[in-house]
Design an enzyme around this catalytic site. Sequence first.
Site, PDB file in Angstrom:
ATOM      1  CG  ASN A  39      23.204 -49.498  19.608  1.00  0.00           C
ATOM      2  OD1 ASN A  39      24.281 -48.440  19.787  1.00  0.00           O
ATOM      3  ND2 ASN A  39      23.169 -50.566  19.809  1.00  0.00           N
ATOM      4  CE  LYS A  42      23.861 -51.243  16.042  1.00  0.00           C
ATOM      5  NZ  LYS A  42      24.104 -53.081  15.706  1.00  0.00           N
ATOM      6  CG  HIS A  80      22.999 -54.287  22.099  1.00  0.00           C
ATOM      7  ND1 HIS A  80      24.171 -55.045  20.584  1.00  0.00           N
ATOM      8  CD2 HIS A  80      22.292 -53.700  21.102  1.00  0.00           C
ATOM      9  CE1 HIS A  80      23.312 -54.663  19.263  1.00  0.00           C
ATOM     10  NE2 HIS A  80      22.815 -53.996  19.635  1.00  0.00           N
ATOM     11  CD  GLU A 126      26.563 -54.938  17.510  1.00  0.00           C
ATOM     12  OE1 GLU A 126      26.798 -53.872  17.990  1.00  0.00           O
ATOM     13  OE2 GLU A 126      25.490 -55.025  16.971  1.00  0.00           O
ATOM     14  CD  GLU A 143      18.041 -54.389  19.763  1.00  0.00           C
ATOM     15  OE1 GLU A 143      18.144 -53.587  19.053  1.00  0.00           O
ATOM     16  OE2 GLU A 143      19.459 -54.352  20.206  1.00  0.00           O
ATOM     17  N   GLY A 197      21.034 -55.961  12.234  1.00  0.00           N
ATOM     18  CA  GLY A 197      22.310 -56.052  11.047  1.00  0.00           C
ATOM     19  C   GLY A 197      22.492 -57.008  10.279  1.00  0.00           C
ATOM     20  CB  SER A 203      17.631 -55.370  10.256  1.00  0.00           C
ATOM     21  OG  SER A 203      17.972 -55.746   9.465  1.00  0.00           O
TER      22      SER A 203
HETATM   23  C1  PEP Z   1      20.765 -52.992  17.796  1.00  0.00           C
HETATM   24  O1  PEP Z   1      21.888 -52.807  16.777  1.00  0.00           O
HETATM   25  O2  PEP Z   1      20.253 -52.208  18.346  1.00  0.00           O
HETATM   26  C2  PEP Z   1      19.935 -52.934  15.841  1.00  0.00           C
HETATM   27  C3  PEP Z   1      19.124 -52.900  15.989  1.00  0.00           C
HETATM   28  O3  PEP Z   1      21.071 -53.048  15.057  1.00  0.00           O
HETATM   29  P1  PEP Z   1      20.331 -52.323  13.705  1.00  0.00           P
HETATM   30  O4  PEP Z   1      19.338 -51.805  13.081  1.00  0.00           O
HETATM   31  O5  PEP Z   1      21.569 -52.124  12.247  1.00  0.00           O
HETATM   32  O6  PEP Z   1      19.298 -54.119  13.085  1.00  0.00           O
END
Ligand code: PEP
Length: 251
Positions: free
Chosen positions: A9, A11, A95, A97, A167, A173, A212
Amino acid sequence: MRRAMVAGNWKMHGTRSSVRELIGALLQQKLPDNVDVAVFPPSLFIAEVVQALAETSLAVGGQTCAAQAGQGALTGEIASSQLADAGCELVLVGHSERRLILGESDELVAQKFAAALAAGLTPVLCVGETLEQREAGETLQVVSRQLAEVIRVSGIAAMARAIIAYEPVWAIGTGLTASPEQAQDVHEAIRLQLAAQDAGVAQVTRILYGGSVKAANAAELFGMPDIDGGLIGGASLNANEFGAICRAAGN
Ligand code: PEP
């Protein structure tokens, strides 16, 4: 046997030149044949990425879609049918966010999921709890509620045509990763929720972990029985790191 999947992703990252560079570096990676790999660029770059990856096995997806599948008067939105027309095979829905910063409700996410299916796309349904919810012992309740609304709208059989990404919001992040055991517990609960309605669907539906994930922790996470791969944010912007995560999923 479920096929492993790793999805990147990107983003709201990238410029025309950095995206070109990232695609070039991705094309240099040795990716395993036994893993489905997909990238989710910002919509502005989808056409270019689809074209650049046309001769590869990598799939391209959108990061969100409108709640209606067809075109219409909805300024700024992108219909799932337009994503499909542009060459996307998948789309992220729900997601965190978008749920937390842009206020997308479970109901809206369920409509987007249905719109994705109607356009022939594979929805990647993101679910996960905040730190407060985890600390309050509400993790399974939250994830179950997010999933239940999608099943209520699209039906249990639809889940076999989708992918779920667990997630935890506190791991996205932040550099904090759920331990393989913490992630496995939630993945198992998701699979049991599916199995309560259809054991066959529960068997085939892939559940990815996101939060992460990096090359250094990927193998341990992907080694858990109900973790079928990863949804990768930050690390997907580095082709070497992303390639290593894909190879970890193939082992
Ligand atoms: C995401 O935004 O789907 C995600 C998993 O981000 P990160 O790997 O940066 O934690």
